[in-house]
Design an enzyme around this catalytic site. Structure first.
Site, PDB file in Angstrom:
ATOM      1  N   HIS A 229      13.546  -3.978 -25.107  1.00  0.00           N
ATOM      2  CA  HIS A 229      13.069  -3.671 -23.755  1.00  0.00           C
ATOM      3  C   HIS A 229      12.190  -2.506 -23.420  1.00  0.00           C
ATOM      4  O   HIS A 229      11.108  -2.507 -22.763  1.00  0.00           O
ATOM      5  CB  HIS A 229      14.469  -3.531 -22.946  1.00  0.00           C
ATOM      6  CG  HIS A 229      14.446  -3.513 -21.402  1.00  0.00           C
ATOM      7  ND1 HIS A 229      14.549  -4.573 -20.518  1.00  0.00           N
ATOM      8  CD2 HIS A 229      13.742  -2.456 -20.538  1.00  0.00           C
ATOM      9  CE1 HIS A 229      14.080  -3.993 -19.337  1.00  0.00           C
ATOM     10  NE2 HIS A 229      13.642  -2.781 -19.422  1.00  0.00           N
ATOM     11  N   GLU A 230      12.624  -1.300 -23.874  1.00  0.00           N
ATOM     12  CA  GLU A 230      11.892  -0.110 -23.522  1.00  0.00           C
ATOM     13  C   GLU A 230      10.565  -0.207 -24.362  1.00  0.00           C
ATOM     14  O   GLU A 230       9.645   0.425 -23.820  1.00  0.00           O
ATOM     15  CB  GLU A 230      12.783   1.083 -23.919  1.00  0.00           C
ATOM     16  CG  GLU A 230      14.185   1.369 -22.964  1.00  0.00           C
ATOM     17  CD  GLU A 230      13.866   1.334 -21.701  1.00  0.00           C
ATOM     18  OE1 GLU A 230      12.572   1.639 -21.169  1.00  0.00           O
ATOM     19  OE2 GLU A 230      14.755   1.149 -20.923  1.00  0.00           O
TER      20      GLU A 230
END
Ligand SMILES: [Zn+2]
Ligand SMILES: [Zn+2]
Length: 313
Positions: A229-230
């Site tokens: 995600h990051e």
């Protein structure tokens, strides 16, 4: 000053109630795909393998953050950083100790990240935090040690390898971004190509729970999820409001656990545009990883997708 109708809607208190997008809005966010190669076109069809977002609960991300979403076209127009021949590798910098007994395996994280982004991933030797002048404190609530994210980002920026698309610090120590904050899961400076994420709060023991046989698997799954995600944010991909997706924002652990480990068609297209991967090859590698780690539901999902995208091989 000109205010567009969209802006007025955003300022209205009623509009903070999130309305799941219509099929037409989902298709518009994906954009025209007719000129793309056949397997990629099929991979971007919003079939029922991609679930709609549910109505958010009061504590959920979309009830507390007015997000309008980023279409594929808006993403490409934002001129995000893209990997190229000079900056082609993802570097992971472990900060502090990663014990086999109570941390996700660095090799598993490397294999997952390499399959997810279809890029070479280099895990650097663990760095001793004490030598990097990183400010720390004891959180008054939890009593646990925490590191100041700004100091870590500065230290990473000073050692950014020449061929790094990004350099990501990962740590088992809890983080805080500012003395007035309680904690933060991570922080990034995408344009500077550095970010740092903590897995501390993904360990059931952080909350005083007794580890079970499944704790390690849960911890690996959560760590893979936050890392992917990051790292997508590092490519300039913003939070997703189109489908249930790895890129959905998350306000608490239950919400983040409910997110899938895969990308919706809108965000799959963004990542594919950035790195140019072969969509079939990527799904095969992710399927292998999920099978090996016993992530059964995700493995079944990738199998089903592959049957549809590449039915003849
Ligand atoms: Zn995010
Ligand atoms: Zn998405």
């Amino acid at each position: 000053m000109l205010i567009s109708p969209g802006t007025i809607l955003l300022l209205s208190p009623m509009a903070s109630r999130f309305t799941p997008p219509s099929r037409a809005q989902q298709l518009a966010a994906i954009g025209l795909t007719t000129a793309l190669p056949q397997p990629l076109q099929r991979a971007l069809e919003p079939r029922d393998d991609f679930q709609p977002l549910p109505e958010p609960e009061p504590s959920d991300w979309l009830r507390n953050h007015a997000e309008v979403g980023q279409t594929f076209d808006q993403f490409t127009r934002s001129l995000p950083n893209r990997p190229d021949n000079h900056r082609s590798k993802l570097y992971l910098q472990p900060l502090g100790r990663f014990n086999e007994s109570d941390a996700p395996s660095l090799d598993q994280l490397r294999r997952f990240t390499a399959a997810f982004f279809m890029m070479e991933v280099v895990v650097l030797p663990a760095s001793d935090l004490a030598q990097n002048h990183i400010m720390s404190r004891r959180n008054p609530g939890t009593g646990q040690r925490q590191l100041l994210t700004g100091d870590i980002l500065n230290a990473l920026q000073a050692r950014l390898p020449k061929d790094a698309f990004v350099l990501l610090g990962i740590t088992m120590t809890d983080l805080y971004p500012d003395p007035s904050w309680n904690f933060v899961f991570g922080q990034a400076a995408p344009r500077d190509r550095v970010g740092v994420y903590s897995f501390a709060r993904y360990d059931p023991r952080f909350y005083g729970q007794t580890p079970t046989a499944d704790s390690r698997k849960l911890m690996l799954r959560r760590s893979c999820k936050v890392l992917a995600h990051e790292t997508c944010h590092m490519f300039g991909i913003e939070h997703c409001v189109w489908f249930r997706c790895l890129l959905n924002g998350s306000n608490h652990l239950a919400e983040s656990d409910a997110r899938p480990l895969h990308l919706c068609p809108v965000d799959l297209r963004k990542l594919q545009w950035s790195t140019g991967f072969d969509v079939v090859e990527r799904y095969r590698r992710l399927l292998d990883f999920h099978r090996q780690e016993g992530f059964e539901d995700e493995a079944q999902w990738f199998e089903k997708r592959l049957r549809f995208i590449a039915p003849h091989n």
